[in-house]
Design a protein around this motif. Structure first.
Motif, short mmCIF file in Angstrom:
data_model
loop_
_atom_site.label_atom_id
_atom_site.label_comp_id
_atom_site.label_asym_id
_atom_site.label_seq_id
_atom_site.Cartn_x
_atom_site.Cartn_y
_atom_site.Cartn_z
N UNK A 25 14.86 55.97 -3.21
CA UNK A 25 16.08 56.10 -4.41
C UNK A 25 16.85 57.39 -3.76
N UNK A 26 18.16 57.23 -3.59
CA UNK A 26 18.87 58.55 -2.84
C UNK A 26 20.12 58.71 -3.68
N UNK A 27 20.18 58.55 -4.96
CA UNK A 27 21.42 58.54 -5.77
C UNK A 27 21.59 60.24 -6.09
N UNK A 60 18.30 50.85 1.54
CA UNK A 60 18.60 52.31 0.70
C UNK A 60 20.09 52.25 0.58
N UNK A 61 20.68 52.45 -0.57
CA UNK A 61 21.89 52.48 -0.89
C UNK A 61 22.35 53.94 -0.84
N UNK A 62 23.13 54.38 0.11
CA UNK A 62 23.65 55.60 0.53
C UNK A 62 25.15 55.93 -0.20
N UNK A 63 25.61 54.98 -1.09
CA UNK A 63 26.98 55.27 -1.65
C UNK A 63 27.06 56.52 -2.38
N UNK A 64 26.13 56.75 -3.16
CA UNK A 64 26.18 57.95 -4.09
C UNK A 64 25.69 59.30 -3.43
N UNK A 65 24.93 58.97 -2.02
CA UNK A 65 24.33 60.26 -1.32
C UNK A 65 25.53 61.04 -0.65
N UNK A 66 25.22 62.41 -0.70
CA UNK A 66 26.18 63.45 -0.07
C UNK A 66 25.74 63.43 1.47
#
Length: 205
Positions: free
Chosen positions: A166-168, A185-191
């Motif tokens: 989880x990479x929120x 992995x969902x990177x949409x909210x990661x920087x």
């Protein structure tokens, strides 16, 4: 060896306590800087608020132990087993955790700045809001780890495994993301600004 004996010997200047049995021991708030507990068994021990700066716990078993707010700055923890340990708000700055086991460990808000976590097993670990700035996570297993709000800026993540992690809101700015596994992995909210993102697999975005 019981806790009282260890503390008496430590106060007398002894720092070497190799392969001692300290299961369930209560060492909370004690100052034990530089102690050598390599290959010792600290399963279920209470080390909350203890000072273990520069300690040697290489190959020690610290599974299910409580190290809340413990200070392990520059400690040597190579091959140590911290599975299911509580390390909330622990200070682990510049520690050597090479090839250590931290599966399902609770590292929320822990300070791991510039720590060596290369080839460490962090599967299922809780790293929410942990500070991993500049940490070496090359080859580490972070599958199913929760890195919500964690700071991994400038970290070395070469060949790390993030499967189903989880990479929120995770800060990955200027981290080395080359050859990492981001399966599921969902990177949409990661920087991710300033990164060299070359994942081995496609991300699910």
């Amino acid at each position: 060896m019981d806790t009282d004996e260890l503390l008496i010997r430590y106060a007398a200047g002894n720092r070497d306590f190799l392969q001692v049995n300290l299961q369930q021991a209560n060492l909370s708030e004690f100052a034990l800087a530089g102690i050598n507990l390599s290959r010792s068994d600290l399963t279920g021990a209470n080390l909350s608020g203890a000072s273990l700066r520069g300690a040697n716990l290489s190959e020690a078993v610290v599974a299910e132990a409580t190290l809340w707010r413990a200070n392990l700055t520059e400690a040597v923890l190579i091959w140590a087993n911290f599975s299911k340990a509580c390390l909330i708000r622990a200070t682990l700055t510049q520690v050597d955790l090479h090839k250590a086991v931290l599966t399902k460990a609770d590292l929320r808000l822990a300070n791991l700045r510039y720590a060596d976590l290369s080839y460490t097993n962090l599967e299922g670990a809780d790293l929410r809001y942990a500070d991993l700035t500049g940490a070496n996570l090359a080859g580490a297993n972070l599958s199913k780890a929760n890195l919500t709000g964690a700071n991994l800026s400038q970290a070395d993540l070469y060949n790390a495994n993030f499967t189903k992690a989880i990479l929120s809101r995770t800060n990955l700015r200027y981290a080395d993301l080359s050859s990492i596994n981001l399966d599921g992995v969902d990177l949409r909210d990661a920087q991710v600004s300033g990164t060299s993102l070359q994942p081995l697999v496609n991300t699910h975005q």
